[in-house]
Write a protein that holds these residues in place. Structure first.
Motif, PDB file in Angstrom:
ATOM      1  N   ALA A 139       0.836  -1.212   0.000  1.00  0.00           N
ATOM      2  CA  ALA A 139       0.000   0.000   0.000  1.00  0.00           C
ATOM      3  C   ALA A 139       0.865   1.254   0.000  1.00  0.00           C
ATOM      4  CB  ALA A 139      -0.929  -0.012   1.215  1.00  0.00           C
ATOM      5  N   LYS A 140       1.948   1.225   0.778  1.00  0.00           N
ATOM      6  CA  LYS A 140       2.859   2.370   0.808  1.00  0.00           C
ATOM      7  C   LYS A 140       3.504   2.581  -0.560  1.00  0.00           C
ATOM      8  CE  LYS A 140       4.577   5.598   3.457  1.00  0.00           C
ATOM      9  NZ  LYS A 140       4.902   6.490   2.321  1.00  0.00           N
ATOM     10  N   GLY A 150      -1.357   1.365   7.039  1.00  0.00           N
ATOM     11  CA  GLY A 150      -1.603   0.573   8.249  1.00  0.00           C
ATOM     12  C   GLY A 150      -3.039   0.096   8.321  1.00  0.00           C
ATOM     13  N   ALA A 151      -3.970   0.978   7.974  1.00  0.00           N
ATOM     14  CA  ALA A 151      -5.387   0.610   7.990  1.00  0.00           C
ATOM     15  C   ALA A 151      -5.683  -0.475   6.956  1.00  0.00           C
ATOM     16  CB  ALA A 151      -6.254   1.840   7.719  1.00  0.00           C
ATOM     17  N   ILE A 152      -5.052  -0.371   5.797  1.00  0.00           N
ATOM     18  CA  ILE A 152      -5.258  -1.380   4.751  1.00  0.00           C
ATOM     19  C   ILE A 152      -4.623  -2.710   5.164  1.00  0.00           C
ATOM     20  CG2 ILE A 152      -4.691  -1.999   2.370  1.00  0.00           C
ATOM     21  CD1 ILE A 152      -4.782   1.055   1.771  1.00  0.00           C
ATOM     22  N   GLY A 153      -3.437  -2.643   5.745  1.00  0.00           N
ATOM     23  CA  GLY A 153      -2.737  -3.852   6.142  1.00  0.00           C
ATOM     24  C   GLY A 153      -3.493  -4.684   7.153  1.00  0.00           C
ATOM     25  N   VAL A 178     -12.368  -0.480   3.612  1.00  0.00           N
ATOM     26  CA  VAL A 178     -11.634  -1.421   4.472  1.00  0.00           C
ATOM     27  C   VAL A 178     -12.594  -2.401   5.132  1.00  0.00           C
ATOM     28  CG1 VAL A 178     -10.299  -1.639   6.613  1.00  0.00           C
ATOM     29  CG2 VAL A 178      -9.623   0.033   4.893  1.00  0.00           C
ATOM     30  N   SER A 179     -13.708  -1.903   5.668  1.00  0.00           N
ATOM     31  CA  SER A 179     -14.660  -2.788   6.332  1.00  0.00           C
ATOM     32  C   SER A 179     -15.325  -3.730   5.343  1.00  0.00           C
ATOM     33  CB  SER A 179     -15.714  -1.967   7.081  1.00  0.00           C
ATOM     34  OG  SER A 179     -16.421  -1.102   6.210  1.00  0.00           O
ATOM     35  N   VAL A 180     -15.631  -3.232   4.143  1.00  0.00           N
ATOM     36  CA  VAL A 180     -16.214  -4.097   3.113  1.00  0.00           C
ATOM     37  C   VAL A 180     -15.238  -5.213   2.749  1.00  0.00           C
ATOM     38  CG1 VAL A 180     -16.899  -4.225   0.690  1.00  0.00           C
ATOM     39  CG2 VAL A 180     -17.781  -2.396   2.138  1.00  0.00           C
ATOM     40  N   ALA A 181     -13.971  -4.856   2.518  1.00  0.00           N
ATOM     41  CA  ALA A 181     -12.972  -5.856   2.152  1.00  0.00           C
ATOM     42  C   ALA A 181     -12.785  -6.874   3.271  1.00  0.00           C
ATOM     43  CB  ALA A 181     -11.640  -5.172   1.837  1.00  0.00           C
ATOM     44  N   ALA A 182     -12.679  -6.396   4.513  1.00  0.00           N
ATOM     45  CA  ALA A 182     -12.433  -7.293   5.643  1.00  0.00           C
ATOM     46  C   ALA A 182     -13.557  -8.304   5.807  1.00  0.00           C
ATOM     47  CB  ALA A 182     -12.252  -6.481   6.924  1.00  0.00           C
ATOM     48  N   ILE A 298      -7.588  -1.110  -2.602  1.00  0.00           N
ATOM     49  CA  ILE A 298      -7.732  -1.587  -1.222  1.00  0.00           C
ATOM     50  C   ILE A 298      -8.281  -3.008  -1.210  1.00  0.00           C
ATOM     51  CG2 ILE A 298      -9.034  -1.249   0.918  1.00  0.00           C
ATOM     52  CD1 ILE A 298      -8.852   1.774   0.358  1.00  0.00           C
ATOM     53  N   VAL A 299      -9.285  -3.258  -2.037  1.00  0.00           N
ATOM     54  CA  VAL A 299      -9.869  -4.604  -2.111  1.00  0.00           C
ATOM     55  C   VAL A 299      -8.818  -5.612  -2.590  1.00  0.00           C
ATOM     56  CG1 VAL A 299     -11.582  -6.028  -3.286  1.00  0.00           C
ATOM     57  CG2 VAL A 299     -12.217  -3.765  -2.432  1.00  0.00           C
ATOM     58  N   GLY A 300      -8.033  -5.222  -3.596  1.00  0.00           N
ATOM     59  CA  GLY A 300      -6.982  -6.104  -4.098  1.00  0.00           C
ATOM     60  C   GLY A 300      -5.912  -6.378  -3.053  1.00  0.00           C
TER      61      GLY A 300
END
Length: 389
Positions: A139-140, A150-153, A178-182, A298-300
């Motif tokens: 992500a970085k 960090g949030a994505i990780g 992020v919440s959708v992906a998680a 983010i999803v990827g």
């Protein structure tokens, strides 16, 4: 005739149909697919049905007067329209009310006996978290800030409430994707994990049977949540609200003297929270927000995190076997990510398909539960290093 056509056009303009876009259609199909998988494949229906249905509704345009451009459902439900039902459901997530309550319910449903009985399996709860840091680094490299990365990780920890908690602290503007992906990947773990597990193990390894663990005393089970709550509050205060509620729920269960509270936390309260949570998450999936390059990245990255976490857990188990006389089935390593009990169930199913006499569910719960603490520690470290309390 012309007047009739003008009248019909004016009538149509008062509806949301004229604003229904190709993006809306794509998201409706995604929502329907979630419901299909929940019903036909039984992929975590408690999550996917609510998320899928809310995703569909969030992509039905409302009349122009409700939302500028008609790009969302009516003001009664739309997530950003203050006073709407979806708005207040989402506030429960954004204000970090829902995540601790989920942990309370999970604690009331959880038996930490497998982890207490075989503490060496805690290592798998750490080994299965490589995905968090792989996703953070990627992500970085893609241009996200350190806080956003960090949030994505944290998606890679496969812990929905923890992902929400860390994201609200580090990058609240990414809470929706992020919440959708998680939660989507958690629900789809029966599809995501098995290919990786089979790729990294031999048939002989998948058929390894494990010895029955020792019986854990009632005193140990009662002492465990108290000790863990003290340790977490002392050394990992950023994530203490979640783990504290997890331990409180577990204490309700293990004492045996507050059955009403334990049953309420694990039953009625948990059911209500799940309904609110899935509606809140699904309602963020409007096409104009979800079908963007950033969201797709983010999803990827979330998928990559899950794949690496699964793989690193299996590899960690294989490495442990090099130093152990009594071998463990490396499939339980994939349960080291924190999705309880989904990951443990997947480990058990894959082993069962290889050997119907091989019942791994109890053993897989050890690293699965350890994964909850692994994700909490990873999240706590992120919050501490990035400087967010």
């Amino acid at each position: 005739m012309d007047q009739i056509l003008v009248f019909l056009q004016a009538l149509l303009d008062q509806t949301g149909a004229v604003h229904f876009s190709f993006g809306n259609l794509v998201m409706v199909i995604i929502g329907c697919t979630m419901i299909y998988l929940a019903i036909t494949k039984h992929y975590e229906p408690l999550l996917l049905i609510g998320i899928g249905f809310s995703c569909i509704v969030a992509n039905v345009p409302g009349p122009p007067d409700d939302v500028p451009g008609g790009q969302a459902i009516s003001a009664l439900l739309y997530v950003v329209k203050e006073g709407g039902l979806f708005h207040y459901a989402y506030q429960g997530v954004a204000l970090l009310i829902i995540p601790p309550l989920i942990f309370l319910g999970v604690g009331a449903m959880t038996d930490f006996g497998p982890m207490i009985a075989n503490p060496k399996l805690v290592i798998l709860g750490a080994g299965a978290h490589l995905g968090i840091f792989v996703a953070l680094i990627l992500a970085k490299l893609l241009g996200f800030s350190l806080a956003e990365a960090g949030a994505i990780g944290i998606i890679g920890g496969a812990d929905g409430p923890m992902a929400i908690f860390v994201t609200v602290k580090l990058a609240p503007h990414l809470l929706g994707p992020v919440s959708v992906a998680a939660y989507s990947y958690m629900a789809l773990m029966p599809m995501i994990q098995p290919p990786v597990m089979r790729l990294l193990t031999t048939q002989a390894e998948r058929q390894i049977s494990m010895e029955q663990s020792r019986k854990v005393s009632k005193l140990e089970k009662i002492a465990f949540p108290i000790v863990i709550a003290i340790i977490v509050n002392l050394f990992f205060p950023p994530v203490a609200p979640l783990i504290t509620m997890l331990m409180l729920g577990n204490l309700f269960k293990e004492t045996g003297v507050v059955d009403r509270l334990a049953k309420t936390a694990a039953g009625g309260l948990m059911n209500v929270i799940i309904m609110i949570l899935t509606v809140a998450i699904g309602s963020t999936m409007a096409a104009e927000k979800f079908l963007t390059l950033q969201t797709l990245e983010i999803v990827g990255l979330g998928l990559i995190a899950f794949l690496f976490g699964t793989g690193s857990g299996v590899v960690t188990a294989k490495i442990m076997n090099l130093f152990m006389k009594t071998k463990i089935n490396p499939l339980i390593g994939s349960a080291g990510i924190a999705s309880v009990p989904i990951a443990a169930r997947v480990s058990h199913i894959v082993a069962y398909q290889e050997n119907p006499k091989n019942l791994l569910i109890y053993h897989a719960m050890g690293p699965n539960l350890a994964g909850v603490f692994g994700t909490a520690i990873s999240g706590g470290i992120m919050l501490a290093l990035i400087g967010v309390g």
